[in-house]
Design a protein around this motif. Structure first.
Motif, PDB file in Angstrom:
ATOM      1  N   ASN A 628      27.254 -50.812  -9.482  1.00  0.00           N
ATOM      2  CA  ASN A 628      26.830 -50.675  -8.083  1.00  0.00           C
ATOM      3  C   ASN A 628      25.390 -50.183  -8.107  1.00  0.00           C
ATOM      4  O   ASN A 628      25.128 -48.996  -8.305  1.00  0.00           O
ATOM      5  N   GLU A 629      24.460 -51.119  -7.949  1.00  0.00           N
ATOM      6  CA  GLU A 629      23.041 -50.799  -8.100  1.00  0.00           C
ATOM      7  C   GLU A 629      22.488 -49.955  -6.954  1.00  0.00           C
ATOM      8  O   GLU A 629      21.401 -49.418  -7.049  1.00  0.00           O
ATOM      9  N   ILE A 630      23.226 -49.873  -5.851  1.00  0.00           N
ATOM     10  CA  ILE A 630      22.690 -49.184  -4.680  1.00  0.00           C
ATOM     11  C   ILE A 630      23.086 -47.715  -4.629  1.00  0.00           C
ATOM     12  O   ILE A 630      22.284 -46.870  -4.250  1.00  0.00           O
ATOM     13  N   ALA A 631      24.325 -47.407  -4.995  1.00  0.00           N
ATOM     14  CA  ALA A 631      24.875 -46.061  -4.781  1.00  0.00           C
ATOM     15  C   ALA A 631      24.018 -44.985  -5.446  1.00  0.00           C
ATOM     16  O   ALA A 631      24.042 -44.804  -6.665  1.00  0.00           O
ATOM     17  N   LEU A 632      23.290 -44.245  -4.632  1.00  0.00           N
ATOM     18  CA  LEU A 632      22.413 -43.187  -5.122  1.00  0.00           C
ATOM     19  C   LEU A 632      23.220 -42.059  -5.745  1.00  0.00           C
ATOM     20  O   LEU A 632      22.815 -41.471  -6.761  1.00  0.00           O
ATOM     21  N   GLU A 633      24.381 -41.740  -5.147  1.00  0.00           N
ATOM     22  CA  GLU A 633      25.207 -40.646  -5.646  1.00  0.00           C
ATOM     23  C   GLU A 633      25.652 -40.896  -7.087  1.00  0.00           C
ATOM     24  O   GLU A 633      25.747 -39.959  -7.899  1.00  0.00           O
ATOM     25  N   ASN A 634      25.894 -42.175  -7.426  1.00  0.00           N
ATOM     26  CA  ASN A 634      26.274 -42.508  -8.805  1.00  0.00           C
ATOM     27  C   ASN A 634      25.132 -42.208  -9.767  1.00  0.00           C
ATOM     28  O   ASN A 634      25.334 -41.675 -10.866  1.00  0.00           O
ATOM     29  N   LYS A 635      23.921 -42.549  -9.346  1.00  0.00           N
ATOM     30  CA  LYS A 635      22.751 -42.348 -10.207  1.00  0.00           C
ATOM     31  C   LYS A 635      22.439 -40.862 -10.378  1.00  0.00           C
ATOM     32  O   LYS A 635      22.052 -40.428 -11.468  1.00  0.00           O
ATOM     33  N   ILE A 636      22.621 -40.083  -9.311  1.00  0.00           N
ATOM     34  CA  ILE A 636      22.373 -38.635  -9.414  1.00  0.00           C
ATOM     35  C   ILE A 636      23.366 -38.009 -10.386  1.00  0.00           C
ATOM     36  O   ILE A 636      22.981 -37.207 -11.265  1.00  0.00           O
ATOM     37  N   CYS A 637      24.631 -38.382 -10.261  1.00  0.00           N
ATOM     38  CA  CYS A 637      25.646 -37.827 -11.168  1.00  0.00           C
ATOM     39  C   CYS A 637      25.359 -38.190 -12.621  1.00  0.00           C
ATOM     40  O   CYS A 637      25.452 -37.335 -13.523  1.00  0.00           O
ATOM     41  N   LEU A 638      25.002 -39.451 -12.845  1.00  0.00           N
ATOM     42  CA  LEU A 638      24.695 -39.867 -14.211  1.00  0.00           C
ATOM     43  C   LEU A 638      23.455 -39.154 -14.734  1.00  0.00           C
ATOM     44  O   LEU A 638      23.412 -38.740 -15.905  1.00  0.00           O
ATOM     45  N   ALA A 639      22.445 -38.991 -13.885  1.00  0.00           N
ATOM     46  CA  ALA A 639      21.221 -38.312 -14.317  1.00  0.00           C
ATOM     47  C   ALA A 639      21.520 -36.876 -14.722  1.00  0.00           C
ATOM     48  O   ALA A 639      21.021 -36.381 -15.747  1.00  0.00           O
ATOM     49  N   ILE A 640      22.350 -36.187 -13.924  1.00  0.00           N
ATOM     50  CA  ILE A 640      22.709 -34.793 -14.246  1.00  0.00           C
ATOM     51  C   ILE A 640      23.517 -34.746 -15.536  1.00  0.00           C
ATOM     52  O   ILE A 640      23.257 -33.910 -16.426  1.00  0.00           O
ATOM     53  N   ALA A 641      24.505 -35.648 -15.666  1.00  0.00           N
ATOM     54  CA  ALA A 641      25.363 -35.647 -16.861  1.00  0.00           C
ATOM     55  C   ALA A 641      24.566 -35.990 -18.111  1.00  0.00           C
ATOM     56  O   ALA A 641      24.787 -35.396 -19.183  1.00  0.00           O
ATOM     57  N   ILE A 642      23.647 -36.944 -18.009  1.00  0.00           N
ATOM     58  CA  ILE A 642      22.811 -37.314 -19.162  1.00  0.00           C
ATOM     59  C   ILE A 642      22.024 -36.111 -19.637  1.00  0.00           C
ATOM     60  O   ILE A 642      21.945 -35.829 -20.848  1.00  0.00           O
ATOM     61  N   ARG A 643      21.464 -35.381 -18.703  1.00  0.00           N
ATOM     62  CA  ARG A 643      20.650 -34.229 -19.089  1.00  0.00           C
ATOM     63  C   ARG A 643      21.513 -33.139 -19.719  1.00  0.00           C
ATOM     64  O   ARG A 643      21.129 -32.525 -20.724  1.00  0.00           O
ATOM     65  N   LEU A 644      22.677 -32.884 -19.143  1.00  0.00           N
ATOM     66  CA  LEU A 644      23.573 -31.861 -19.701  1.00  0.00           C
ATOM     67  C   LEU A 644      24.039 -32.232 -21.110  1.00  0.00           C
ATOM     68  O   LEU A 644      24.077 -31.376 -22.008  1.00  0.00           O
ATOM     69  N   GLN A 645      24.375 -33.513 -21.324  1.00  0.00           N
ATOM     70  CA  GLN A 645      24.836 -33.946 -22.645  1.00  0.00           C
ATOM     71  C   GLN A 645      23.697 -33.937 -23.659  1.00  0.00           C
ATOM     72  O   GLN A 645      23.900 -33.607 -24.835  1.00  0.00           O
ATOM     73  N   ALA A 646      22.499 -34.290 -23.203  1.00  0.00           N
ATOM     74  CA  ALA A 646      21.341 -34.245 -24.099  1.00  0.00           C
ATOM     75  C   ALA A 646      21.049 -32.813 -24.517  1.00  0.00           C
ATOM     76  O   ALA A 646      20.759 -32.537 -25.691  1.00  0.00           O
ATOM     77  N   GLU A 647      21.124 -31.880 -23.556  1.00  0.00           N
ATOM     78  CA  GLU A 647      20.865 -30.471 -23.889  1.00  0.00           C
ATOM     79  C   GLU A 647      21.946 -29.918 -24.821  1.00  0.00           C
ATOM     80  O   GLU A 647      21.660 -29.079 -25.692  1.00  0.00           O
ATOM     81  N   LYS A 648      23.181 -30.362 -24.645  1.00  0.00           N
ATOM     82  CA  LYS A 648      24.260 -29.929 -25.543  1.00  0.00           C
ATOM     83  C   LYS A 648      23.921 -30.307 -26.982  1.00  0.00           C
ATOM     84  O   LYS A 648      24.071 -29.494 -27.912  1.00  0.00           O
ATOM     85  N   TYR A 649      23.458 -31.547 -27.164  1.00  0.00           N
ATOM     86  CA  TYR A 649      23.076 -32.013 -28.496  1.00  0.00           C
ATOM     87  C   TYR A 649      21.882 -31.211 -29.029  1.00  0.00           C
ATOM     88  O   TYR A 649      21.890 -30.757 -30.176  1.00  0.00           O
ATOM     89  N   LEU A 650      20.879 -31.014 -28.201  1.00  0.00           N
ATOM     90  CA  LEU A 650      19.663 -30.320 -28.631  1.00  0.00           C
ATOM     91  C   LEU A 650      19.951 -28.872 -29.002  1.00  0.00           C
ATOM     92  O   LEU A 650      19.443 -28.371 -30.020  1.00  0.00           O
ATOM     93  N   ILE A 651      20.736 -28.205 -28.177  1.00  0.00           N
ATOM     94  CA  ILE A 651      21.058 -26.791 -28.455  1.00  0.00           C
ATOM     95  C   ILE A 651      21.827 -26.678 -29.766  1.00  0.00           C
ATOM     96  O   ILE A 651      21.627 -25.741 -30.559  1.00  0.00           O
ATOM     97  N   GLY A 652      22.722 -27.651 -30.022  1.00  0.00           N
ATOM     98  CA  GLY A 652      23.462 -27.647 -31.285  1.00  0.00           C
ATOM     99  C   GLY A 652      22.547 -27.815 -32.481  1.00  0.00           C
ATOM    100  O   GLY A 652      22.828 -27.307 -33.572  1.00  0.00           O
ATOM    101  N   LYS A 653      21.436 -28.526 -32.319  1.00  0.00           N
ATOM    102  CA  LYS A 653      20.486 -28.753 -33.398  1.00  0.00           C
ATOM    103  C   LYS A 653      19.431 -27.647 -33.493  1.00  0.00           C
ATOM    104  O   LYS A 653      18.669 -27.603 -34.463  1.00  0.00           O
ATOM    105  N   LEU A 654      19.405 -26.790 -32.463  1.00  0.00           N
ATOM    106  CA  LEU A 654      18.385 -25.725 -32.425  1.00  0.00           C
ATOM    107  C   LEU A 654      19.060 -24.374 -32.225  1.00  0.00           C
ATOM    108  O   LEU A 654      18.923 -23.716 -31.178  1.00  0.00           O
TER     109      LEU A 654
END
Length: 727
Positions: A628-654
């Motif tokens: 669903n290319e339009i749903a902004l709420e989907n993109k916000i949720c994915l953007a937040i989750a991507i950042r949280l998962q990326a930080e989880k990986y980074l913190i584990g490495k640092l």
């Protein structure tokens, strides 16, 4: 036009697009197209169809073997190309000044004026043909006008009328072509100016010889030279003058009693002049100065035949006028008749011009509207009004440029465009489209206007000026309009200003999506009104609940402080902090309820879940859904989750990093430290994407959502998959 059906295939970046625009319920359709979706390809396809050039049709510019389709139907009939106008303020080649004449004079006045001028022009054409034979000039009309008038756009009839009384019954004929001496490039004039001293010596030597002649004389006011002598010879060559008992008595007492004696004396005097050693030496200097200059070759041949012309060329401009007077004198009767014809019709022409001035209202309105609405450092003027109105000449636009309170300075188009900023240039090009649009209003048919991001690069004042103009077109109803934009703010503003309100059965507000096969679809537009009110109303759905986190966090930042416990807890939902794993959804909902009045007495069913698990579960669900290319709420949720998962990986490495010490820009700081320690890591590319594709802050101002609106959900879904698979 009530319906417009389009069916495009392989038109530039559009693989396939089929849509029906229903104009029965709205004169205007607004299309939001994220970057790279279809906007430019859509506008370009319509533009090429409007131009109807067989050699330049819509196509796939890369894969030429693909068959293109560009069917545009008005109801069930193919649309006429000339009824389409694509307005693109980037098009600096578009010039509608020629269309101004279409609406500045009534048809009756214009027809009468045209008929009078057509009749005069036919007479002039025949006259000019004779003049060309005499002068052998390449453009004798403009050459004559420029010789006697310094004003731009001077009229041939007016200039001829001013010179008609100077024409002669007896005139001199010339043995040279006009342009051999009075050349277009001005090379002869440049040569004479450069060699003024040599020319002065030649004239001085000539005058010295003339002063000693027993026949030729020159004074301050008059000259008796070869032309005058030849005129006398011509009049007495049949000897009837002498047979009547008359004779000539020269200054030295010589008596002349027949034409032959006079001819002999004149020829002798001319040879004395030409054979004078001093004059020969002076001419040799002129000849040497000309040298082998190819641009003066024709001029040199003229002098070789008759170097006495140099005396006339001492006053170049005066001789030029003298030459034209003699040319016209050869057809004096025809010239007088032409002037008489013009004079007889001039009074009516002036009456028509006077009447047509009363019809400037629309022109004045257009220019005054532009000057008053658009904030640019210039005012528009049209200076050749009568010519535009009645002769259908291209408008001569000039501009009064004023900066920092200084006196206005007149500029032409070329100079102006080098001075203006990009946005100011676009405003100038919009002026031409306004002329074109107003001209098309005279047509009975309803044209189709395609506005292609016309307000891009405008400041807010000029953006609202063009929106107001589009609104007037929308209300007027003469045109059917499609507005294309990839500017989220403009999309929402136009929808609001034009009252393109969404209804259950119909919407004039559209958003586009494009799949991996470049198939484009137009959907009912979203997020026209307040985005956050919409999110609040949907708070019971997980993806909307999560989308409210950043919004409420910003509210607390503005109304309370960043040290507030509520602010810090919401920050822990967007970044991996010490308390992130301890927060549950109910705690977050209580913060919402304390800050959002509409949620004070509301409940949720998923409150016991940990917020981090809730966010990840929701993101997993979205990434598994159909696109669903339009749903902004989907993109916000994915953007937040991507950042949280990326930080989880980074913190584990640092492990040496304490996130409680990081007060802002946590993802960037962790990323920078990771890259310094693991410069060759395969995950660097994925982490770079995280920084590029997930905004650090989602602000209250809805304009800030544009990066996410433009971003493809597929790209976010792929990135989410890459992040959770990093190891």
């Amino acid at each position: 036009m009530e319906q417009l059906n389009i069916d495009f295939e392989n038109c530039f970046g559009i693989g396939k697009l089929k849509h029906q625009f229903d104009f029965k319920k709205s004169n205007t359709h607004l299309v939001y197209a994220p970057n790279g979706t279809m906007k430019t390809s859509f506008a370009k396809t319509f533009d090429l169809v409007s131009k109807d050039d067989p050699g330049n049709k819509p196509c796939d510019r890369i894969y030429r073997s693909r068959v293109s389709k560009y069917e545009i139907l008005k109801e069930d009939s193919e649309i006429s190309p000339d009824s389409i106008l694509v307005i693109n303020a980037e098009d600096d080649s578009f010039d509608a000044s020629s269309k101004i004449s279409n609406f500045l004079a009534s048809k009756e006045l214009k027809d009468e004026y045209d008929n009078i001028y057509q009749e005069l022009n036919e007479l002039k054409v025949e006259f000019i043909k004779k003049l060309k034979i005499i002068s052998q000039s390449t453009d004798c009309e403009s050459e004559f006008i420029n010789t006697f008038s310094e004003e731009e756009n001077s009229d041939f009839f007016e200039v001829l009328s001013s010179q008609i009384n100077h024409l002669k019954t007896e005139f001199e004929k010339y043995g040279f072509r006009y342009n051999d001496i009075f050349d277009k490039k001005g090379n002869v004039k440049k040569f004479l100016d450069k060699n003024q001293a040599i020319l002065d010596q030649y004239v001085s030597d000539y005058q010295d010889i003339i002063s000693k002649s027993k026949f030729f004389k020159e004074s301050i006011d008059n000259t008796f030279g070869t032309y005058q002598a030849n005129t006398i010879i011509k009049s007495i060559e049949d000897n009837s003058f002498f047979e009547a008992g008359h004779k000539f008595l020269l200054e030295d007492g010589t008596e002349i009693e027949n034409a032959e004696t006079l001819k002999a004396i004149v020829e002798e005097e001319i040879q004395n002049i030409l054979n004078d050693e001093n004059l020969k030496k002076s001419f040799e200097k002129v000849d040497k100065a000309i040298g082998s200059n190819a641009e003066l070759r024709a001029f040199k041949k003229v002098l070789e035949k008759n170097n006495l012309i140099l005396v006339k060329l001492k006053d170049y401009e005066k001789f030029k006028q003298e030459v034209w007077i003699n040319y016209f004198s050869e057809i004096k009767l025809e010239a007088e008749e032409l002037v008489n014809q013009y004079t007889g019709k001039k009074s009516r022409l002036e009456e028509i011009i006077s009447e047509s001035r009363k019809e400037f209202d629309l022109w004045k309105k257009i220019v005054e509207t532009f000057n008053s609405r658009f904030h640019v450092p210039f005012k528009v003027n049209i200076v050749n009004q009568e010519d535009i109105i009645l002769k259908e000449e291209t408008a001569n636009l000039n501009f009064d440029y004023s900066d920092r309170g200084e006196e206005p300075v007149k500029q032409n188009r070329e100079n102006l465009l080098t001075i203006l900023s990009k946005g100011e240039q676009r405003a100038y090009f919009i002026l031409h489209f306004i002329f074109e649009i107003e001209s098309r209003k005279l047509k009975p048919d309803k044209d189709l206007l395609i506005f292609d991001d016309v307000a891009d690069s405008f400041d807010y004042k000029n953006k609202f000026a063009i929106i107001e103009y589009i609104k007037e077109i929308h209300i007027d109803g003469h045109f059917k309009t499609i507005i294309l934009t990839h500017n989220f703010d403009l999309y929402r503003t136009v929808a609001s200003r034009l009252f393109l309100l969404r209804r259950k059965d119909f919407s004039a507000v559209l958003m586009t999506t494009k799949n991996s096969n470049n198939e484009v679809k137009l959907h009912q537009g979203e997020y026209v009104n307040d985005v956050f009110s919409y999110f609040i109303s949907k708070y019971k759905e997980p993806k909307f609940f999560i989308s409210l986190i950043a919004f409420v966090r910003n509210l607390i930042e503005y109304s309370d402080s960043k040290s507030s416990i509520d602010y810090l807890n919401l920050t822990s939902c967007l970044h991996r902090k010490e308390q992130t794993d301890n927060l549950n959804v109910n705690q977050i909902f209580e913060i919402f309820k304390s800050r959002l009045v509409k949620l004070e007495d509301k409940t949720i069913s998923f409150g016991e879940k940990k917020i981090i698990d809730f966010i990840i579960e929701t993101a997993d669900s979205i990434s598994g859904e159909n696109d669903n290319e339009i749903a902004l709420e989907n993109k916000i949720c994915l953007a937040i989750a991507i950042r949280l998962q990326a930080e989880k990986y980074l913190i584990g490495k640092l492990p040496h990093i304490n996130t409680s010490d990081i007060k802002k820009n946590q993802t960037q700081i962790l990323h920078r430290e990771y890259c310094s320690i693991y410069p060759d890591s395969e995950n660097r590319i994925t982490l770079d994407k995280v920084n590029l594709m997930t905004p650090e802050n989602i602000h209250i101002n809805a304009f800030m959502f544009e990066p996410l609106i433009d971003m493809s959900i597929r790209h976010l879904t792929l990135l989410y998959g890459e992040v959770i698979n990093m190891n």
